[in-house]
Design an enzyme around this catalytic site. Structure first.
Site, PDB file in Angstrom:
ATOM      1  N   ASP A 174     -35.688  -8.639   2.894  1.00 39.19           N
ATOM      2  CA  ASP A 174     -37.171  -8.451   1.662  1.00 39.19           C
ATOM      3  C   ASP A 174     -37.675  -7.398   3.136  1.00 39.19           C
ATOM      4  O   ASP A 174     -37.914  -7.396   4.400  1.00 39.19           O
ATOM      5  CB  ASP A 174     -37.969  -9.461   1.267  1.00 39.19           C
ATOM      6  N   GLU A 217     -36.981  -4.130  -3.275  1.00 41.46           N
ATOM      7  CA  GLU A 217     -37.271  -4.013  -2.130  1.00 41.46           C
ATOM      8  C   GLU A 217     -36.230  -5.247  -1.362  1.00 41.46           C
ATOM      9  O   GLU A 217     -36.237  -5.408  -0.357  1.00 41.46           O
ATOM     10  CB  GLU A 217     -38.248  -3.825  -1.205  1.00 41.46           C
TER      11      GLU A 217
END
Length: 293
Positions: A174, A217
């Site tokens: 992430d 993301e």
């Protein structure tokens, strides 16, 4: 006997010559005895030049072998529908749909006297199919495989790990403070960061790894034939590559990584959940680090 079939075709010559498919008849020795104009134009010859010649004079040996296999099926009484690819590894690659049926004697209904073939160029349709399949599996922004395809790959790898007792690990990544990137620089810059991140992961992962965009993301790397220790080393290598990269506009961003290895009792969900929890722990411990569970 086959001449009767040819005589019947003469009344259809105008229609067959304007058909956008290759129509031909072969005898039982696979020699051409009729071809419509479309076929003659393909081979750049007149009807008399094509008469009684074989595929060996027209195609490469591997294509000839495939065509002969099909002809033998038809001469045994089968109707066939198969795809033939010409110039497989070149820019001139062509794909044809070959539909063939036996021709039977009018006086001896069980006697096969030839082959009627219709070949249609389906290259464009195949390209569209391949493009659609690629789009269905690919994340449009990063060109990595998407979550749907990641699920499919991971499901297959888990089944193989169960069957052969091979190690398997996954890495979930992430981007740290990604919301701030969007808030401070705008979504276009945020998208560019995702594209750059995808490139870093692809360039630093191994050949055996599968890299995909999990969503938002988040990215997922499936590490085939890799135990927890090996996956941790790879995750650290990727973390350093991200940290040392000079991103356009943003300049410096980092990522947090969660690593998990497959256990015999695991499902996709339990394996993913452990990697996700490890990723959460990495975030809680200060970000820009690797954690495992």
């Amino acid at each position: 006997m086959i001449s009767n079939h040819l005589n019947k075709l003469r009344g259809l010559h105008a229609a067959l010559d304007n058909l956008q498919s290759f129509v031909y008849i072969k005898d039982t020795e696979s020699k051409y005895i009729y071809a419509n104009k479309y076929t003659l134009d393909l081979f750049k010859c007149a009807a008399e030049d094509l008469h009684l010649i074989r595929d060996q004079q027209l195609f490469s040996p591997e294509i000839v072998e495939k065509l002969r296999e099909i002809d033998l099926k038809v001469l045994s009484g089968q109707e066939t529908r198969e795809e033939i690819t010409i110039n497989e590894d070149s820019a001139d690659k062509k794909v044809y749909l070959e539909v063939k049926t036996p021709l039977y004697s009018e006086t001896l209904p069980n006697l096969i006297i030839g082959i009627l073939g219709i070949s249609t160029d389906i290259t464009y349709q195949k390209k569209l199919e391949e493009k659609a399949l690629t789009l269905a599996k690919t994340d449009a922004l990063t060109n990595l495989i998407n979550r749907l395809e990641l699920d499919s790959v991971l499901d297959l790898q888990i089944e193989q790990s169960k069957r052969f007792a091979h190690p398997l690990s996954i890495i979930m990544l992430d981007i740290d403070h990604y919301k701030k990137v969007n808030d401070n620089f705008g979504h276009l810059v945020g998208d560019q960061c995702l594209v750059e991140m995808a490139s870093i992961l692809k360039n630093n992962a191994r050949v055996i790894d599968t890299v995909g965009r999990w969503g938002g993301e988040e990215f997922l790397i499936i590490c085939n034939e890799t135990d927890l220790n090996g996956a941790l080393k790879l995750a650290e290598k990727l973390r350093e590559a991200v940290e040392n990269n000079q991103f356009k506009t943003v300049n410096h961003i980092t990522g947090s990584f969660g690593v998990a290895s497959f256990k015999a009792e695991d499902t996709i969900d339990t394996l993913i959940n452990r990697a996700d929890q490890a990723l959460y722990n990495a975030k809680q411990q200060g970000r820009n680090r690797v954690a495992s569970l």
